[in-house]
Design a protein around this motif. Sequence first.
Motif, PDB file in Angstrom:
ATOM      1  N   GLU A  20      -9.667 -76.600  52.889  1.00  0.00           N
ATOM      2  CA  GLU A  20      -8.895 -77.746  53.372  1.00  0.00           C
ATOM      3  C   GLU A  20      -8.236 -78.482  52.215  1.00  0.00           C
ATOM      4  O   GLU A  20      -7.056 -78.844  52.278  1.00  0.00           O
ATOM      5  CB  GLU A  20      -9.812 -78.687  54.149  1.00  0.00           C
ATOM      6  N   ARG A  21      -8.994 -78.703  51.153  1.00  0.00           N
ATOM      7  CA  ARG A  21      -8.428 -79.372  49.981  1.00  0.00           C
ATOM      8  C   ARG A  21      -7.350 -78.501  49.334  1.00  0.00           C
ATOM      9  O   ARG A  21      -6.311 -79.001  48.917  1.00  0.00           O
ATOM     10  CB  ARG A  21      -9.540 -79.674  48.977  1.00  0.00           C
ATOM     11  N   ARG A  22      -7.610 -77.213  49.256  1.00  0.00           N
ATOM     12  CA  ARG A  22      -6.644 -76.286  48.674  1.00  0.00           C
ATOM     13  C   ARG A  22      -5.328 -76.322  49.429  1.00  0.00           C
ATOM     14  O   ARG A  22      -4.248 -76.454  48.834  1.00  0.00           O
ATOM     15  CB  ARG A  22      -7.227 -74.874  48.701  1.00  0.00           C
ATOM     16  N   ASP A  23      -5.390 -76.206  50.757  1.00  0.00           N
ATOM     17  CA  ASP A  23      -4.171 -76.182  51.558  1.00  0.00           C
ATOM     18  C   ASP A  23      -3.418 -77.503  51.463  1.00  0.00           C
ATOM     19  O   ASP A  23      -2.179 -77.533  51.444  1.00  0.00           O
ATOM     20  CB  ASP A  23      -4.497 -75.855  53.016  1.00  0.00           C
ATOM     21  N   LYS A  24      -4.151 -78.604  51.410  1.00  0.00           N
ATOM     22  CA  LYS A  24      -3.509 -79.911  51.270  1.00  0.00           C
ATOM     23  C   LYS A  24      -2.723 -79.996  49.974  1.00  0.00           C
ATOM     24  O   LYS A  24      -1.575 -80.470  49.950  1.00  0.00           O
ATOM     25  CB  LYS A  24      -4.561 -81.020  51.323  1.00  0.00           C
ATOM     26  N   LEU A  25      -3.326 -79.508  48.888  1.00  0.00           N
ATOM     27  CA  LEU A  25      -2.639 -79.544  47.599  1.00  0.00           C
ATOM     28  C   LEU A  25      -1.419 -78.631  47.605  1.00  0.00           C
ATOM     29  O   LEU A  25      -0.358 -78.998  47.093  1.00  0.00           O
ATOM     30  CB  LEU A  25      -3.593 -79.136  46.482  1.00  0.00           C
ATOM     31  N   LEU A  26      -1.540 -77.438  48.184  1.00  0.00           N
ATOM     32  CA  LEU A  26      -0.409 -76.517  48.237  1.00  0.00           C
ATOM     33  C   LEU A  26       0.767 -77.123  48.986  1.00  0.00           C
ATOM     34  O   LEU A  26       1.925 -76.941  48.600  1.00  0.00           O
ATOM     35  CB  LEU A  26      -0.828 -75.205  48.902  1.00  0.00           C
ATOM     36  N   ARG A  27       0.481 -77.853  50.061  1.00  0.00           N
ATOM     37  CA  ARG A  27       1.566 -78.471  50.842  1.00  0.00           C
ATOM     38  C   ARG A  27       2.229 -79.626  50.094  1.00  0.00           C
ATOM     39  O   ARG A  27       3.394 -79.931  50.329  1.00  0.00           O
ATOM     40  CB  ARG A  27       1.014 -78.958  52.178  1.00  0.00           C
ATOM     41  N   MET A  28       1.482 -80.271  49.209  1.00  0.00           N
ATOM     42  CA  MET A  28       2.005 -81.430  48.486  1.00  0.00           C
ATOM     43  C   MET A  28       2.716 -81.060  47.189  1.00  0.00           C
ATOM     44  O   MET A  28       3.465 -81.874  46.639  1.00  0.00           O
ATOM     45  CB  MET A  28       0.850 -82.384  48.149  1.00  0.00           C
ATOM     46  N   THR A  29       2.484 -79.849  46.692  1.00  0.00           N
ATOM     47  CA  THR A  29       2.937 -79.479  45.347  1.00  0.00           C
ATOM     48  C   THR A  29       4.281 -78.757  45.380  1.00  0.00           C
ATOM     49  O   THR A  29       4.459 -77.794  46.125  1.00  0.00           O
ATOM     50  CB  THR A  29       1.899 -78.577  44.668  1.00  0.00           C
TER      51      THR A  29
END
Length: 230
Positions: free
Chosen positions: A167-176
């Motif tokens: 969940e944290r990984r996907d959140k960062l990928l969407r924000m970066t």
Amino acid sequence: MFALIDCNSFYCSCERVYRPWLDSVPVVVLSNNDGCVIARTREAKRLGIPMGAPYFQWRDQLREWGVVCFSSNYELYGQMSARVMATLEEIFPRIEVYSIDEAFADLAGIPGDLVPLGREARERVLRWTGIPVGVGIGPTKTLAKLANWAAKTWRKSGGVIDLRDPERRDKLLRMTEVSEVWGVGRRLTERLRPLGISTAWDLAQYDAASLRRQFSVVLEKTARPRQMIC
């Protein structure tokens, strides 16, 4: 599982080690013969000083802003790098030196929560060498490098980010922005935008075989699920 340990504004940090009064002062390091800016502290970046800025064009502005400029001292930087890497070898069983200011640590087989280990690495390197570092943890080197970028960008992270949680990984990928993905860069970013790829998440979701045909096998490998999303 990998951790990327990357020194913050390494050349500038080396100069600050022996001049602690510069800790909150904007600092830049110049290339050979003081040609252009090759390193900037966070304070210098906030002033809008770009990487590669020609010194002769920016000299007066830098003086006006109170920016402290150093000629490059590669002997010093090499010595400090050796001290940082030696410190990391005391903490991690396996280290791969990637460049003068960053190294990958192989965390395979290390049990428990890895964030405290990352914090310990930050504290020990700072205590033993005076160099601040960020630590990014992930199941691939690509994700560890992305986590490291986030750890150094967002101060609330405490300098350590662990991307093992999906969940944290996907959140960062969407924000970066996709330009922050290892190996993409500014020029490739402009070529990816017409394809609707503007974030790291977009790249991870795009058909890897199409990326290989249109760009390179390197980008295909970067975008494959086992690299960006495990």
